[in-house]
Design an enzyme around this catalytic site. Structure first.
Site, PDB file in Angstrom:
ATOM      1  N   ASP A 259      43.237  18.366 -21.192  1.00  0.00           N
ATOM      2  CA  ASP A 259      41.989  18.535 -20.425  1.00  0.00           C
ATOM      3  C   ASP A 259      41.727  20.004 -20.092  1.00  0.00           C
ATOM      4  OD1 ASP A 259      39.697  17.685 -19.172  1.00  0.00           O
ATOM      5  OD2 ASP A 259      40.692  17.153 -17.293  1.00  0.00           O
TER       6      ASP A 259
ATOM      7  N   ASN B 232      34.370   9.016 -22.990  1.00  0.00           N
ATOM      8  CA  ASN B 232      33.811  10.279 -23.475  1.00  0.00           C
ATOM      9  C   ASN B 232      32.507  10.105 -24.263  1.00  0.00           C
ATOM     10  OD1 ASN B 232      37.084  11.818 -23.948  1.00  0.00           O
ATOM     11  ND2 ASN B 232      35.659  12.082 -22.245  1.00  0.00           N
ATOM     12  N   TRP B 233      32.140   8.852 -24.603  1.00  0.00           N
ATOM     13  CA  TRP B 233      30.837   8.609 -25.236  1.00  0.00           C
ATOM     14  C   TRP B 233      29.700   8.956 -24.287  1.00  0.00           C
ATOM     15  CZ3 TRP B 233      31.187   7.927 -30.273  1.00  0.00           C
ATOM     16  CH2 TRP B 233      32.310   7.309 -30.804  1.00  0.00           C
TER      17      TRP B 233
ATOM     18  N   ARG C 196      49.370  16.398 -17.573  1.00  0.00           N
ATOM     19  CA  ARG C 196      47.928  16.618 -17.605  1.00  0.00           C
ATOM     20  C   ARG C 196      47.632  18.068 -17.258  1.00  0.00           C
ATOM     21  NH1 ARG C 196      42.767  12.977 -16.111  1.00  0.00           N
ATOM     22  NH2 ARG C 196      41.203  14.526 -16.695  1.00  0.00           N
TER      23      ARG C 196
HETATM   24  C1  IPE Z   1      40.398  12.747 -20.214  1.00  0.00           C
HETATM   25  O1  IPE Z   1      39.677  13.863 -19.869  1.00  0.00           O
HETATM   26  C2  IPE Z   1      40.153  12.382 -21.641  1.00  0.00           C
HETATM   27  C3  IPE Z   1      40.710  13.289 -22.633  1.00  0.00           C
HETATM   28  C4  IPE Z   1      41.428  14.348 -22.401  1.00  0.00           C
HETATM   29  C5  IPE Z   1      40.428  12.953 -24.006  1.00  0.00           C
HETATM   30  P1  IPE Z   1      38.219  13.769 -19.210  1.00  0.00           P
HETATM   31  O2  IPE Z   1      37.785  15.160 -18.989  1.00  0.00           O
HETATM   32  O3  IPE Z   1      37.359  12.917 -20.045  1.00  0.00           O
HETATM   33  O4  IPE Z   1      38.519  13.017 -17.833  1.00  0.00           O
HETATM   34  P2  IPE Z   1      37.703  13.070 -16.472  1.00  0.00           P
HETATM   35  O5  IPE Z   1      36.272  12.795 -16.798  1.00  0.00           O
HETATM   36  O6  IPE Z   1      37.896  14.423 -15.903  1.00  0.00           O
HETATM   37  O7  IPE Z   1      38.337  12.020 -15.629  1.00  0.00           O
HETATM   38  C1  IPE Z   2      39.180  17.782 -22.675  1.00  0.00           C
HETATM   39  O1  IPE Z   2      38.448  18.849 -22.195  1.00  0.00           O
HETATM   40  C2  IPE Z   2      38.718  17.335 -24.036  1.00  0.00           C
HETATM   41  C3  IPE Z   2      38.096  16.016 -24.075  1.00  0.00           C
HETATM   42  C4  IPE Z   2      37.902  15.240 -23.064  1.00  0.00           C
HETATM   43  C5  IPE Z   2      37.647  15.550 -25.360  1.00  0.00           C
HETATM   44  P1  IPE Z   2      37.084  18.646 -21.418  1.00  0.00           P
HETATM   45  O2  IPE Z   2      35.974  18.683 -22.398  1.00  0.00           O
HETATM   46  O3  IPE Z   2      37.138  17.427 -20.580  1.00  0.00           O
HETATM   47  O4  IPE Z   2      37.050  19.938 -20.526  1.00  0.00           O
HETATM   48  P2  IPE Z   2      36.588  20.037 -18.997  1.00  0.00           P
HETATM   49  O5  IPE Z   2      37.420  19.041 -18.229  1.00  0.00           O
HETATM   50  O6  IPE Z   2      35.127  19.689 -18.967  1.00  0.00           O
HETATM   51  O7  IPE Z   2      36.876  21.438 -18.611  1.00  0.00           O
HETATM   52 MG    MG Z   3      37.811  17.098 -18.696  1.00  0.00          MG
END
Ligand code: IPE
Ligand code: IPE
Ligand code: MG
Length: 239
Positions: A20, A68-69, A185
């Site tokens: 993340d 993530n969709w 994480r």
């Molecule tokens: C978790 O991260 C999913 C992945 C790393 C693929 P997110 O960025 O989607 O999670 P939230 O929205 O902060 O909970």
């Molecule tokens: C994790 O990074 C990657 C995925 C969830 C695919 P993020 O895209 O969630 O990055 P932040 O949390 O917005 O910084």
């Molecule tokens: Mg994130």
């Protein structure tokens, strides 16, 4: 280098990583969020090699969640293409290192055919490798995984008195993999975001402020050292 303080005889068998912070990494540099995902490739490869070097047997990485969709269509499209490209670019070197590539997640209609094809290719190419398993959680949700297991219980006509933890576990995406011992994480968020809900029941959780694109094997080693300082009791008492 592997720190001398890391106990080589007490390395977690299975490590899960919630990768993340890509978006924030990019935003801080005045870049588009997608540049952060691209920069995450180096972090993933270095972490996988670090895991190999230290003797981790299973590394599960959270690449795309069922939630993530909800992101803007352009970002979703980028992530689909990026993950396909990552497999194209990296599967052969990982294969050469003896890495078996597997996937956890739903193969639903939203995942482009070309991505599924590459996933199948990578899994097929590496299926006999035994040094380490790199399990990519893609279109993965812990709740979805449990729902899918319950559906299979019904399809298999399992009688009510035969439904136990073993019956459910056998119907998860990868029943052959041991539960994760350690979950890391990045990016300073203290939540699981639907990652390996069933499997993480007794995982040690380690959180770091490092944003995923900056994560390197040294950060994995630090997390493993933190894990080694923990006292895992599994509901019992110290012996
Ligand atoms: C978790 O991260 C999913 C992945 C790393 C693929 P997110 O960025 O989607 O999670 P939230 O929205 O902060 O909970
Ligand atoms: C994790 O990074 C990657 C995925 C969830 C695919 P993020 O895209 O969630 O990055 P932040 O949390 O917005 O910084
Ligand atoms: Mg994130």
């Amino acid at each position: 280098m592997i720190p001398a303080s890391l106990d080589a005889h007490f390395v977690p068998h299975h490590v899960g990583v919630v990768m993340d912070g890509n978006g924030r990494w990019a935003t801080r540099r005045g870049l588009a969020r997608t540049a952060g995902h691209g920069a995450g490739e180096e972090a993933l490869v270095d972490t996988a090699y670090g895991a190999l070097a230290v003797g981790v047997k299973v590394l599960t990485v959270y690449a795309f969640s069922t939630e993530n969709w909800r992101r803007p269509i352009d970002e979703v499209r980028y992530l689909m293409n990026f993950n396909r490209g990552l497999l194209e670019r990296r599967q052969h070197e990982l294969h050469a290192e003896g890495v078996r590539i597997t996937f956890s997640g739903r193969r639903d209609w939203r995942v482009p055919k070309g991505v599924l094809k590459r996933m199948d290719e990578a899994a097929q190419l590496t299926k006999d490798n035994r040094v380490m398993t790199l399990n990519i959680a893609f279109n993965y949700g812990g709740r979805a995984e449990i729902v899918d297991a319950v559906k299979r219980l019904v399809q298999d006509r399992v009688p009510v008195d035969k439904i136990d933890e073993k019956a459910i576990r056998e119907r998860l995406y990868h029943p052959e993999l041991p539960d994760p011992d350690l979950m890391v994480r990045t990016s300073g968020e203290f939540r699981t975001s639907n990652f390996l809900l069933w499997e993480m029941a007794y995982a040690e959780l380690v959180f770091t402020e490092v944003l995923w694109p900056d994560f390197r094997r040294e950060d994995l080693y630090a997390a493993i050292e933190e894990y080694q300082r923990r006292d895992r009791r599994f509901g019992g008492v110290d012996s």
